[in-house]
Design a protein around this motif. Sequence first.
Motif, short mmCIF file in Angstrom:
data_model
loop_
_atom_site.label_atom_id
_atom_site.label_comp_id
_atom_site.label_asym_id
_atom_site.label_seq_id
_atom_site.Cartn_x
_atom_site.Cartn_y
_atom_site.Cartn_z
N VAL A 234 0.70 -1.09 -0.21
CA VAL A 234 -0.10 0.27 -0.17
C VAL A 234 0.99 1.58 0.06
O VAL A 234 1.29 1.64 1.37
CB VAL A 234 -0.92 0.05 0.89
N TRP A 442 -16.09 -5.95 -4.75
CA TRP A 442 -15.47 -4.59 -4.05
C TRP A 442 -13.84 -5.31 -2.84
O TRP A 442 -13.05 -4.43 -2.35
CB TRP A 442 -16.43 -4.13 -3.39
N ALA A 443 -14.39 -6.30 -2.27
CA ALA A 443 -13.70 -7.14 -1.00
C ALA A 443 -12.28 -7.03 -1.99
O ALA A 443 -10.87 -6.59 -1.16
CB ALA A 443 -14.06 -7.92 -0.85
N THR A 446 -9.36 -4.60 -2.52
CA THR A 446 -8.72 -4.19 -1.09
C THR A 446 -8.45 -4.98 -0.91
O THR A 446 -7.70 -4.11 0.28
CB THR A 446 -10.14 -3.89 -0.29
N TYR A 447 -7.83 -5.50 -1.45
CA TYR A 447 -6.65 -6.42 -2.05
C TYR A 447 -4.79 -5.51 -2.14
O TYR A 447 -5.18 -4.72 -2.13
CB TYR A 447 -6.54 -7.90 -1.47
N ALA A 450 -5.40 -2.42 -3.30
CA ALA A 450 -5.43 -0.94 -3.05
C ALA A 450 -5.20 0.51 -2.91
O ALA A 450 -5.45 1.42 -2.72
CB ALA A 450 -4.84 -1.66 -1.56
N THR A 453 -7.52 1.80 -5.38
CA THR A 453 -8.84 2.10 -5.14
C THR A 453 -8.69 3.23 -4.43
O THR A 453 -9.67 4.12 -4.50
CB THR A 453 -9.38 0.14 -4.57
N ILE A 454 -8.09 3.15 -3.37
CA ILE A 454 -7.50 3.91 -2.38
C ILE A 454 -7.40 5.31 -2.87
O ILE A 454 -8.41 7.14 -2.71
CB ILE A 454 -6.53 3.89 -1.72
N VAL A 457 -11.45 6.64 -4.76
CA VAL A 457 -12.28 6.76 -3.16
C VAL A 457 -11.79 7.86 -2.84
O VAL A 457 -12.70 9.27 -2.55
CB VAL A 457 -11.86 5.41 -1.99
#
Length: 481
Positions: A234, A442-443, A446-447, A450, A453-454, A457
């Motif tokens: 991340v 979606w789950a 987030t892996y 991530a 996705t961040i 968002v």
Amino acid sequence: MKSLLTALALATGLAITCTPAAWAAGPARAAELTPAAIDAYVGRALDQTGLPGLSVVVTHGDRIVHAAGYGHDSAGETVTAGTPMRVASVTKSFTAMAAMILVEEGRLSLDKPVAEQLPGFRMADPRAKAITLRHLLNQTSGLSDTTTDIGDLDTAASLKEYAAKLATATLRAAPGTHWEYCNVNYNVAARLVEVASGRSFGDFMRERVFEPLGMRSSGVSERTVRPADGYNSVFGLWLPRPELPAFLDGSGSGGVITTAADMGRWLITQNGRGRRLVGPAGLTTMHAPSSVREYGMGWGIDDETRRLTHSGNLFTYTAVETIVPRTGYGFAVMANSASLTDDTFAIASGLADLSEGRTPEVPGGDRQQFELVLGVVTLAAAALGTLGAVRSRRWAARRLATRTPRKWRAGLRLVPVLLPAALLAAYPDLISFLMNGRTVTWAQLTYFAAPLTITLVVAAAAGLVTAVLRLAHHRTLTGRQ
């Protein structure tokens, strides 16, 4: 660099067509690959990629040239050749082997309809009656993520329940006419192994595959072999995370947990050496492409490099296996991490290049650069969102000062700031579409996705806050006029 979409696709790998003639010719002349050369190359790759941990094995003929671990696991322990790792879709070649053992014993047939070999198997599509075991293993059955409820299937507590849940599913194409990578194929194949053998899939794998090969640290369930948690990257930080819950335990599509040392024994038998689980004809069948696609049975096929390869990704683990029947070499690279790029494939390819006397490329830097760019975009989006919120009243005042007669024109000016939110809303569906229909949740995003996705968002939140404040101020100022 392997792109995000390649990583998300749980890569199927590339390799070669292995004909009977290739086996008969025996190993071609290959460069001597020493443990020191392997350590030097992998060490450079580990330094440049920044991977937290890695295990590697190289085989040649009937011997293990080198098996070693590098880096650390999530508990801070040194990774060794005996560290258990999930190998994800590499499992498919193991499932194909289990099925082929039963085919050679006459307890399964490659070309007899599955419905005749698996009592109770049915789907809401009459074409499913023509699906064969060969179709399942070649990924040409017509099964697709787009016509099955993957989320529901992943809640199954057993392979029997998993197969029963297909009763309402349909096919995307007639069996044997279309290739599509779908994990359902291999979970149904594993259920066939259970029914034909009278044993659970895990027990059959232990008794007929792992134990005969001496793979004593391997299994298809956390109850028998427990790997440490893996990592996600991340924005440059490796964070330990438990594997994403799904139908992994005992599955034929991605359940195998093994070690580099054990994978060495597997690669040797796949190259037709050492202890053999099936005859040469069976091995050739598994390594040969179907008439639809250059994909065998759990192996991708590349005519140019003359290599058979399959890779996998289970969101916190990545792995790849490669064999070269022409030279007798085999390679497996396993990492206890997953990110927007998959470096295991590049490392295995580099080792294969070394074995053929070529200068290999050393992977590295792609993940860091990609995540740096995303980090900068995230900070910029947050800053622009803050600025937009602060200036929202001024924006509304300017819109009113222009005395625009149509409200929709002011609304039209909000479209650019709302685009990130629209993209975020369509994010899973968009990724699924770009992956030819593979289901992405979606789950899952987030892996190892991530950072992306961040970024989305934050950009969406910044745009929404700016739009809401602009509209609120516009309405307030309008009411005062």
